[in-house]
Design an enzyme around this catalytic site. Structure first.
Site, PDB file in Angstrom:
ATOM      1  N   PRO A  30       4.725   6.210   8.294  1.00 38.53           N
ATOM      2  CA  PRO A  30       3.497   5.942   7.132  1.00 38.53           C
ATOM      3  C   PRO A  30       4.241   5.777   5.968  1.00 38.53           C
ATOM      4  O   PRO A  30       5.096   6.364   5.345  1.00 38.53           O
ATOM      5  CB  PRO A  30       2.472   7.056   7.104  1.00 38.53           C
ATOM      6  CG  PRO A  30       3.108   7.984   8.416  1.00 38.53           C
ATOM      7  CD  PRO A  30       4.472   7.387   8.875  1.00 38.53           C
ATOM      8  N   GLU A  31       3.945   4.588   5.044  1.00 33.03           N
ATOM      9  CA  GLU A  31       4.326   4.308   3.884  1.00 33.03           C
ATOM     10  C   GLU A  31       3.267   4.464   3.031  1.00 33.03           C
ATOM     11  O   GLU A  31       2.113   4.745   3.332  1.00 33.03           O
ATOM     12  CB  GLU A  31       4.924   2.851   3.717  1.00 33.03           C
ATOM     13  CG  GLU A  31       6.027   2.808   4.905  1.00 33.03           C
ATOM     14  CD  GLU A  31       6.974   1.439   4.862  1.00 33.03           C
ATOM     15  OE1 GLU A  31       7.091   0.564   3.783  1.00 33.03           O
ATOM     16  OE2 GLU A  31       7.433   1.289   5.808  1.00 33.03           O
TER      17      GLU A  31
END
Ligand code: ZN
Length: 296
Positions: A2-3
């Site tokens: 996840p960014e």
């Protein structure tokens, strides 16, 4: 992994479920999540805390409590959060923690690879902790091309590596860096300190655009990421380079190439994102023309 867009999507979806709610019961099943502290001790500290805000900084989710303390959640590679109404949480062998809220609903934390972390910080410790680790927030007005230029000045590392460093810009990871460099038409191996004014402006714009597109499409679901309501993101359908080795560039038709840099798979268009035209004038390692003459 996840960014920023994935973490922001989680924040947006969880916020209405969490605001004003009290943590009634907390179960932490995995010691790695809270080490070096004891899971039962951390759980006991969290019970009774009431949520005053749900914020995000870079890839960190920040659950702020009325007491002033904060629970800092980092999902790392495969962490995800799920919200379920009372009694509707399905069994899951990869569940590492569950928070029962005072309305009877549950927040469950799942993590296959178990690199994620939960840290309970006192009010005065939160900002220093984040400031030390994170650069500017790219979706805020304070992120400008002169500011990016300052952060990159003098750096010989490839721009790809410099952007993965969370102290340059907070929240970028492998996917959105590759996508931003394609949009800005910059080669991932370009020495970071050699970007010129116009290129910095293009890159700043590209970073903002690609992150906004990611948030709008609720992130990218490749393997483990799903939203707190169990849905999937749709940003993966919009990738221009990431994971598209051999596919034609959507701007020029050249097959997308894959290299490794900063230990990560890196996708780019060899035609739109050239390195050669900059190398002679800007690479600090290449001997200059005059020096080559004098050595003859
Ligand atoms: Zn191209």
């Amino acid at each position: 992994m996840p960014e920023l867009p994935e973490v922001e999507t989680i924040r947006l979806q969880l916020e209405p479920h969490l605001l004003g709610r009290r943590f009634d019961r907390v179960e932490i099943h995995d010691p790695r999540l809270v080490r070096p502290f004891e899971p039962s001790a951390v759980a006991a500290e969290l019970e009774g805390e009431r949520v005053s805000a749900l914020d995000r900084r870079g890839k960190y989710l920040i659950v702020r409590f009325e007491s002033g303390r904060a629970l800092l959640i980092h999902l790392r590679m495969t962490g995800s959060l799920r919200h379920a109404p009372k009694g509707e949480l399905a069994d899951d062998p990869h569940r590492r923690a569950v928070v029962r809220l005072d309305d009877g609903s549950d927040i469950a934390y799942r993590d296959v690879r178990r690199f994620g972390t939960w840290q309970l910080l006192e009010a005065e410790d939160l900002e220093p902790y984040l400031e030390k680790r994170l650069g500017v927030e790219p979706l805020e007005r304070t992120f400008t091309s002169p500011r990016l230029g300052q952060r990159l000045e003098g750096r010989r590392a490839p721009i790809k590596a410099a952007l993965l460093d969370q102290r340059t810009v907070a929240g970028l990871g492998n996917i959105y860096v590759d996508e931003a460099l394609w949009r800005a038409e910059l080669h991932p191996l370009r020495p970071a300190g050699t970007l010129e004014e116009g290129e910095l402006a293009r890159l700043t714009r590209a970073i903002k655009d690609v992150l906004k597109a990611g948030v709008k499409r609720q992130g990218a679901s490749l393997r483990d990421y799903s939203t707190p309501d169990g849905g999937r993101g749709r940003m993966q359908d919009r990738f221009r380079v990431y994971g598209r080795e051999g596919h034609p560039c959507q701007r020029c038709g050249t097959p997308i190439d894959k290299i490794r840099t900063a230990g990560r798979g890196t996708w780019y268009c060899p035609t739109c994102q050239r390195l050669e035209r900059h190398a002679a004038s800007s690479s600090p390692r290449r001997p200059s023309r005059s020096r080559r003459h004098s050595s003859v």
